[in-house]
Design a protein around this motif. Sequence first.
Motif, mmCIF file in Angstrom:
data_model
loop_
_atom_site.group_PDB
_atom_site.id
_atom_site.type_symbol
_atom_site.label_atom_id
_atom_site.label_comp_id
_atom_site.label_asym_id
_atom_site.label_seq_id
_atom_site.Cartn_x
_atom_site.Cartn_y
_atom_site.Cartn_z
ATOM 1 N N TYR A 216 0.826 -1.215 0.000
ATOM 2 C CA TYR A 216 0.000 0.000 0.000
ATOM 3 C C TYR A 216 0.865 1.273 0.000
ATOM 4 C CZ TYR A 216 -4.226 -2.753 0.858
ATOM 5 O OH TYR A 216 -5.285 -3.621 0.736
ATOM 6 N N ALA B 143 -1.610 -1.422 -4.609
ATOM 7 C CA ALA B 143 -3.048 -1.423 -4.321
ATOM 8 C C ALA B 143 -3.844 -0.505 -5.249
ATOM 9 C CB ALA B 143 -3.273 -1.013 -2.875
ATOM 10 N N SER B 144 -3.173 0.358 -6.000
ATOM 11 C CA SER B 144 -3.914 1.214 -6.932
ATOM 12 C C SER B 144 -4.611 0.358 -7.986
ATOM 13 C CB SER B 144 -2.968 2.196 -7.636
ATOM 14 O OG SER B 144 -2.264 2.953 -6.688
ATOM 15 N N HIS C 125 -4.698 -3.087 -7.636
ATOM 16 C CA HIS C 125 -5.127 -4.316 -6.969
ATOM 17 C C HIS C 125 -5.847 -3.938 -5.679
ATOM 18 C CE1 HIS C 125 -2.830 -6.742 -9.811
ATOM 19 N NE2 HIS C 125 -1.788 -5.960 -9.606
ATOM 20 N N GLN C 126 -7.147 -3.566 -5.836
ATOM 21 C CA GLN C 126 -7.938 -3.058 -4.721
ATOM 22 C C GLN C 126 -8.689 -4.199 -4.035
ATOM 23 O OE1 GLN C 126 -10.396 -0.294 -6.868
ATOM 24 N NE2 GLN C 126 -8.609 0.734 -7.766
ATOM 25 N N GLN C 127 -8.567 -4.245 -2.723
ATOM 26 C CA GLN C 127 -9.155 -5.360 -1.970
ATOM 27 C C GLN C 127 -10.650 -5.527 -2.250
ATOM 28 O OE1 GLN C 127 -8.995 -5.063 2.310
ATOM 29 N NE2 GLN C 127 -9.475 -7.230 2.595
ATOM 30 N N ASP D 191 -8.842 -3.699 -10.445
ATOM 31 C CA ASP D 191 -9.092 -2.256 -10.386
ATOM 32 C C ASP D 191 -10.336 -1.783 -11.141
ATOM 33 O OD1 ASP D 191 -8.206 -2.546 -12.962
ATOM 34 O OD2 ASP D 191 -6.474 -1.209 -12.761
ATOM 35 N N ASN E 190 -5.543 -1.565 3.862
ATOM 36 C CA ASN E 190 -4.478 -0.567 3.859
ATOM 37 C C ASN E 190 -4.021 -0.247 5.285
ATOM 38 O OD1 ASN E 190 -2.812 1.614 3.580
ATOM 39 N ND2 ASN E 190 -4.134 2.704 2.116
#
Lengths: 356, 169
Positions: A65, A78-79, A81-83, A89, A352
């Motif tokens: 993150y 994480a931009s 690959h967002q949970q 994404d 995050n």
Amino acid sequence: MRYWKPIFVGAIVMAGLSAWTMVDDPVPTGPYPLHYPASFGSRFTIPADNPTTQEGVYLGRLLFYEPRLSATQTISCASCHQQARAFTDGLALSIGVHGKTTRRNSMSLTNLLWVRQLFWDGRSSSLEEQALIPLGHTDEMGSKPGEAAHFLQKTKPYPALFKQVFGSDTITDVRIGQALAQFERTLISADSRYDHFLAGHYQLTESEQRGMQLFNQSPSPDRNVRGGNCAHCHGGAKLYQELFHNNGLDKQATDSGRQAITGLALDQGRFRVPTLRNIALTAPYMHDGRFNNLDQVLEHYSEHIQPSPMLAPELAGQPNGFHLTRSEKTDLISFLQLFTDSTFVHNPQFANPHLK
Amino acid sequence: MRNINAQLAGYWQASVVIVFLLTGLTSQAQTVLTVSGEVTKPLTLQAADLTAMAHTQVTGKDRDGKEHQYAGILLVDLLKQAGATVGGELRGENLTKYVLVKSIDGYEVLFALPELDPDFASRSIILADSVDGAPLGSGVGPYRIVVPGEKKPARWIREVKSIEVRFAK
């Protein structure tokens, strides 16, 4: 243009927040136990020089993150690959530090512990190696070799954390990759309604039951058996087989896919068979994100499979597709939705850590 | 005259280099099968090498439920050529060895080493390169394992690209 301003301000705020990264005191230490159903099996290898530890996973999650890993300090893993989207994404193609799009659709980071050949083309055989590729790619995070490591070396929490994990406070690209790999190994999804069904704790609705039959069965007109034969490639408890296939998107593939890695003509337009875990959350679909929703995906397999010499044999046996009826498609989609694992996408251990 | 000779020699050298480069590239592109792992002589084979090896005919029932005539190389012959522990050496700890066959598409199947050795097994498992007298079709060939008599052809792995001998650990 007017949309850029809030995004820019947001990025500054994010960068500002992460500059004050708070680190737990003490950082949890010791081996990190990986829990998964016995049906997933133990066919995986964790490199002897990078065992999964609590401190390593802790650091890996901070780095995952961490926008300061990118050349512009605006994009983290994480931009793209967002949970909430099972670590994808929501875009057909992702947007990198220079505003250009990537070549392929962001892949879901789920059950990577078992994946032996990573990326759409299978180019990478370890998570350690894989993690550094988007870090350095000009159309992704765009960091030059050593640049991110050099930057983090000057920040407050990181040198001490690296020392705790690797026994030395020297930050290197290799160690960044190792820590990210440790975190990625923990991203295990095994708590969907489908898993509950397999464990005998969930009863399928009639539509889901019919969808499952279509998913598992190969069509056989002689015996009056309807089927989509999905399980042939997307079957098993993990909902994928480690295979590379051309699924007939185009007569002539526009992206050579695995061929660029192996050099084999037979590999033209072949791509990884992705897991169907959380598939309802990971639109758009295919290596180039050409399908916006599951209806379009089923439409492809039902009516629009394009013949070519490289087409997967299981698909080649079905002229243009499986010709599913409207109600069969509805049943299949209700079955596919069982693969959504809300525990996974809400697990606080994957969230995050800079926003505590 | 000397200058012209030198020039010609230059062209000659350049063309030799180009020919070497081309043959280097094509021979690399022609590798169709590797045999590796617990062997004394790992093999990197080209189509011509396999064509030249002794072929055996077997009959087997494919997914279509029909009997077909397959021709190909006995797997044990490939293993012998690579120096795997077959025949008299297949004893003791060597009985814990297995053969992993891999396909271009990533599919993998396994045979215990004795399954392939005629001292143990009565059926002949082959690396087929033709069916009913014709080369194997796309998506199946150029090479496919055929296991005569096996009720389900799931180990008849298509598009074979490598054979690895390993120890169970």
